[in-house]
Design a protein around this motif. Structure first.
Motif, PDB file in Angstrom:
ATOM      1  N   LYS A 142     -61.502  -0.937  40.067  1.00 35.02           N
ATOM      2  CA  LYS A 142     -60.892  -1.808  41.180  1.00 35.02           C
ATOM      3  C   LYS A 142     -60.850  -0.973  42.460  1.00 35.02           C
ATOM      4  CE  LYS A 142     -58.765  -5.459  38.637  1.00 35.02           C
ATOM      5  NZ  LYS A 142     -57.449  -6.194  38.211  1.00 35.02           N
ATOM      6  N   LEU A 143     -60.206   0.192  42.515  1.00 40.81           N
ATOM      7  CA  LEU A 143     -60.023   1.087  43.305  1.00 40.81           C
ATOM      8  C   LEU A 143     -61.159   1.587  44.183  1.00 40.81           C
ATOM      9  CD1 LEU A 143     -57.820   2.574  45.368  1.00 40.81           C
ATOM     10  CD2 LEU A 143     -58.090   4.559  43.695  1.00 40.81           C
ATOM     11  N   VAL A 144     -62.234   1.763  43.329  1.00 44.02           N
ATOM     12  CA  VAL A 144     -63.547   2.372  43.876  1.00 44.02           C
ATOM     13  C   VAL A 144     -64.080   1.017  44.732  1.00 44.02           C
ATOM     14  CG1 VAL A 144     -65.889   2.718  43.304  1.00 44.02           C
ATOM     15  CG2 VAL A 144     -64.039   3.955  42.118  1.00 44.02           C
ATOM     16  N   LYS A 145     -64.371  -0.084  44.050  1.00 43.01           N
ATOM     17  CA  LYS A 145     -64.625  -1.293  44.840  1.00 43.01           C
ATOM     18  C   LYS A 145     -63.715  -1.362  46.225  1.00 43.01           C
ATOM     19  CE  LYS A 145     -65.175  -6.379  44.348  1.00 43.01           C
ATOM     20  NZ  LYS A 145     -65.183  -7.482  43.287  1.00 43.01           N
ATOM     21  N   SER A 146     -62.508  -1.499  46.158  1.00 36.88           N
ATOM     22  CA  SER A 146     -61.792  -1.456  47.340  1.00 36.88           C
ATOM     23  C   SER A 146     -61.985  -0.429  48.390  1.00 36.88           C
ATOM     24  CB  SER A 146     -60.121  -1.403  46.877  1.00 36.88           C
ATOM     25  OG  SER A 146     -59.264  -1.363  48.196  1.00 36.88           O
ATOM     26  N   LEU A 147     -62.294   0.602  48.053  1.00 34.34           N
ATOM     27  CA  LEU A 147     -62.463   1.603  49.041  1.00 34.34           C
ATOM     28  C   LEU A 147     -63.793   1.692  49.434  1.00 34.34           C
ATOM     29  CD1 LEU A 147     -60.913   4.686  47.312  1.00 34.34           C
ATOM     30  CD2 LEU A 147     -60.060   3.615  49.403  1.00 34.34           C
ATOM     31  N   ARG A 148     -64.826   1.228  48.773  1.00 35.32           N
ATOM     32  CA  ARG A 148     -66.319   1.079  49.104  1.00 35.32           C
ATOM     33  C   ARG A 148     -66.260  -0.158  50.045  1.00 35.32           C
ATOM     34  NH1 ARG A 148     -69.639   2.237  43.543  1.00 35.32           N
ATOM     35  NH2 ARG A 148     -69.513   4.526  43.658  1.00 35.32           N
ATOM     36  N   THR A 149     -65.627  -1.250  49.932  1.00 31.76           N
ATOM     37  CA  THR A 149     -65.602  -2.292  50.852  1.00 31.76           C
ATOM     38  C   THR A 149     -65.093  -2.159  52.170  1.00 31.76           C
ATOM     39  OG1 THR A 149     -65.257  -3.684  48.782  1.00 31.76           O
ATOM     40  CG2 THR A 149     -64.569  -4.692  51.211  1.00 31.76           C
ATOM     41  N   LEU A 150     -64.472  -1.140  52.216  1.00 34.72           N
ATOM     42  CA  LEU A 150     -63.769  -0.389  53.436  1.00 34.72           C
ATOM     43  C   LEU A 150     -64.754   0.338  54.138  1.00 34.72           C
ATOM     44  CD1 LEU A 150     -60.034  -0.023  52.638  1.00 34.72           C
ATOM     45  CD2 LEU A 150     -61.111  -1.887  54.081  1.00 34.72           C
ATOM     46  N   GLY A 151     -65.673   0.827  53.565  1.00 28.91           N
ATOM     47  CA  GLY A 151     -66.962   1.829  54.171  1.00 28.91           C
ATOM     48  C   GLY A 151     -66.750   3.144  53.829  1.00 28.91           C
ATOM     49  N   HIS A 152     -66.108   3.227  52.680  1.00 25.09           N
ATOM     50  CA  HIS A 152     -66.182   4.892  52.301  1.00 25.09           C
ATOM     51  C   HIS A 152     -67.012   5.252  51.403  1.00 25.09           C
ATOM     52  CE1 HIS A 152     -62.555   5.266  54.793  1.00 25.09           C
ATOM     53  NE2 HIS A 152     -62.000   4.125  54.296  1.00 25.09           N
ATOM     54  N   GLU A 153     -67.579   6.368  51.434  1.00 23.28           N
ATOM     55  CA  GLU A 153     -68.414   7.037  50.277  1.00 23.28           C
ATOM     56  C   GLU A 153     -67.422   7.385  49.106  1.00 23.28           C
ATOM     57  OE1 GLU A 153     -71.115  10.755  49.291  1.00 23.28           O
ATOM     58  OE2 GLU A 153     -70.350  10.673  51.247  1.00 23.28           O
ATOM     59  N   VAL A 154     -67.544   6.732  47.988  1.00 27.05           N
ATOM     60  CA  VAL A 154     -66.808   6.755  46.810  1.00 27.05           C
ATOM     61  C   VAL A 154     -67.445   7.105  45.701  1.00 27.05           C
ATOM     62  CG1 VAL A 154     -64.842   5.669  45.323  1.00 27.05           C
ATOM     63  CG2 VAL A 154     -65.096   4.913  47.824  1.00 27.05           C
ATOM     64  N   ILE A 155     -67.054   8.122  45.115  1.00 30.13           N
ATOM     65  CA  ILE A 155     -67.641   8.599  43.480  1.00 30.13           C
ATOM     66  C   ILE A 155     -66.787   8.218  42.582  1.00 30.13           C
ATOM     67  CG2 ILE A 155     -68.487  10.450  42.151  1.00 30.13           C
ATOM     68  CD1 ILE A 155     -69.997  10.065  44.739  1.00 30.13           C
ATOM     69  N   ALA A 156     -67.347   7.432  41.721  1.00 31.70           N
ATOM     70  CA  ALA A 156     -66.601   6.997  40.506  1.00 31.70           C
ATOM     71  C   ALA A 156     -66.936   8.132  39.354  1.00 31.70           C
ATOM     72  CB  ALA A 156     -66.962   5.497  39.967  1.00 31.70           C
ATOM     73  N   ALA A 157     -65.844   9.016  39.172  1.00 32.35           N
ATOM     74  CA  ALA A 157     -66.186  10.058  38.230  1.00 32.35           C
ATOM     75  C   ALA A 157     -65.388   9.910  36.841  1.00 32.35           C
ATOM     76  CB  ALA A 157     -65.708  11.220  38.928  1.00 32.35           C
ATOM     77  N   SER A 158     -66.173  10.041  35.964  1.00 24.84           N
ATOM     78  CA  SER A 158     -65.847   9.694  34.675  1.00 24.84           C
ATOM     79  C   SER A 158     -66.688  10.393  33.778  1.00 24.84           C
ATOM     80  CB  SER A 158     -65.398   8.462  34.294  1.00 24.84           C
ATOM     81  OG  SER A 158     -66.559   7.723  34.041  1.00 24.84           O
ATOM     82  N   PRO A 159     -66.284  10.672  32.569  1.00 19.90           N
ATOM     83  CA  PRO A 159     -67.162  10.980  31.432  1.00 19.90           C
ATOM     84  C   PRO A 159     -68.684  10.193  31.551  1.00 19.90           C
ATOM     85  CG  PRO A 159     -65.218  11.316  30.505  1.00 19.90           C
ATOM     86  CD  PRO A 159     -64.908  10.709  31.706  1.00 19.90           C
ATOM     87  N   MET A 178     -66.049   8.898  55.264  1.00 16.25           N
ATOM     88  CA  MET A 178     -65.240   9.852  54.377  1.00 16.25           C
ATOM     89  C   MET A 178     -65.518   9.810  52.829  1.00 16.25           C
ATOM     90  SD  MET A 178     -61.019  10.125  54.460  1.00 16.25           S
ATOM     91  CE  MET A 178     -60.746   8.546  54.258  1.00 16.25           C
ATOM     92  N   LYS A 179     -65.738  10.984  52.062  1.00 14.52           N
ATOM     93  CA  LYS A 179     -65.987  11.059  50.667  1.00 14.52           C
ATOM     94  C   LYS A 179     -64.524  10.930  49.950  1.00 14.52           C
ATOM     95  CE  LYS A 179     -68.582  13.291  47.280  1.00 14.52           C
ATOM     96  NZ  LYS A 179     -69.420  14.637  46.965  1.00 14.52           N
ATOM     97  N   ILE A 180     -64.564  10.054  49.041  1.00 14.48           N
ATOM     98  CA  ILE A 180     -63.613  10.040  48.231  1.00 14.48           C
ATOM     99  C   ILE A 180     -64.049  10.253  46.644  1.00 14.48           C
ATOM    100  CG2 ILE A 180     -61.520   8.595  47.388  1.00 14.48           C
ATOM    101  CD1 ILE A 180     -61.645   7.433  50.344  1.00 14.48           C
ATOM    102  N   VAL A 181     -63.324  10.939  45.756  1.00  7.43           N
ATOM    103  CA  VAL A 181     -63.680  10.869  44.525  1.00  7.43           C
ATOM    104  C   VAL A 181     -62.471  10.339  43.665  1.00  7.43           C
ATOM    105  CG1 VAL A 181     -64.415  12.381  42.343  1.00  7.43           C
ATOM    106  CG2 VAL A 181     -65.210  13.029  44.717  1.00  7.43           C
ATOM    107  N   VAL A 182     -62.897   9.394  42.849  1.00  4.69           N
ATOM    108  CA  VAL A 182     -61.841   8.749  42.018  1.00  4.69           C
ATOM    109  C   VAL A 182     -62.123   9.298  40.528  1.00  4.69           C
ATOM    110  CG1 VAL A 182     -60.889   6.395  41.098  1.00  4.69           C
ATOM    111  CG2 VAL A 182     -61.520   6.739  43.390  1.00  4.69           C
ATOM    112  N   ILE A 183     -61.324   9.922  40.093  1.00  3.65           N
ATOM    113  CA  ILE A 183     -61.276  10.263  38.758  1.00  3.65           C
ATOM    114  C   ILE A 183     -60.812   9.320  37.814  1.00  3.65           C
ATOM    115  CG2 ILE A 183     -60.434  12.449  37.060  1.00  3.65           C
ATOM    116  CD1 ILE A 183     -62.194  13.406  39.194  1.00  3.65           C
TER     117      ILE A 183
END
Length: 251
Positions: free
Chosen positions: A15-32, A1-6
């Motif tokens: 910390k949230l990106v790390k937590s979700l990636r540890t659970l196996g999800h595709e996570v985009i850490a989005a920021s400028p 599952m792809k999750i984008v963290v603005i």
């Protein structure tokens, strides 16, 4: 599952990106910093392609009234419009316990404006209201400093460790949209002035802390329970003394 963290490069976002990636999800850490700017819209459409969930934990770089309102309104409109095009199924936003009660403050007026945009959107959502982070006590001190004196309200607070916030945000992110606001708080109650005095003592900072029930908090006068969550709030596990004694936390 792809999750984008603005706001994925900030305190909670990292910390949230790390937590979700540890659970196996595709996570985009989005920021400028990663080329995704919700104010200009740059990189936003590409970041959201294929995303099912967006978590917005971004904060305004300025707390000045006009600037903070412009940030949350512009960012919120651009983000929600891009999510609608991308077919996002759940929008999660981090806000603050007591936002609706602190409308004398430009910052809290801006957060309420952000929340209204979310609720008016057709995208299913969950808003998480958190109490003050342990990590932000230093900022509260700075905001209450006049000359060499720190003036603090005697209102009650129930501060929380960012790790406890992230645990709740992870749970919410992987759950179904609630189309509601939930609250999360720390396990202990303090008076704000007493929390600051404890922090100053541990920092060996000898500046005087003056207790004043009418002292403003980011521009708003606090009633005793303005910053306290309701009875249904989720309660974190980490007490302040345990957190503050961890290496690197006393800054």
């Amino acid at each position: 599952m792809k999750i984008v963290v603005i706001g994925g490069s900030g305190l909670i976002g990292t910390k949230l990106v790390k937590s979700l990636r540890t659970l196996g999800h595709e996570v985009i850490a989005a920021s400028p910093k990663s080329g995704v700017d919700t104010i200009t819209g740059a990189g936003l459409a590409d970041a959201l392609k294929g995303a099912e969930i967006v978590v917005d934990v971004a904060n305004s770089p300025s707390f000045e009234d006009a600037a903070v309102l412009a940030f949350f309104e512009t960012s919120g409109k651009n983000l929600l419009a891009a999510e609608a095009i991308a077919g996002v199924k759940h929008h999660i936003a981090l806000s603050v316990v007591g936002t609706e009660r602190l409308q004398e403050s430009g910052y809290f007026r801006a957060k309420l404006a952000q929340e209204k945009l979310i609720k008016a959107s057709a995208i299913p959502y969950t808003i998480v209201h958190a109490t003050q982070f342990f990590e932000f006590v230093s900022g509260i001190v700075q905001a209450g400093t006049k000359d060499d004196t720190i003036v603090m309200s005697t209102a009650m607070v129930q501060p929380i460790a960012s790790d406890d916030v992230v645990a709740k945000m992870t749970e919410i992110t992987l759950g179904n949209p609630l189309n509601a606001t939930v609250e999360v708080a720390g396990p202990e109650l303090f008076r704000l002035n007493d929390l600051v005095k404890k922090y100053m003592l541990l920092k060996q900072d000898e500046r005087e802390v003056v207790s004043d029930r009418d002292a403003p908090y980011y521009g708003a006068k606090l009633e005793t329970h303005s910053l306290i969550p309701g009875e249904a709030a989720s309660i974190g596990k980490i007490p302040y003394d345990s957190w503050i004694n961890e290496p690197g936390n006393l800054k």
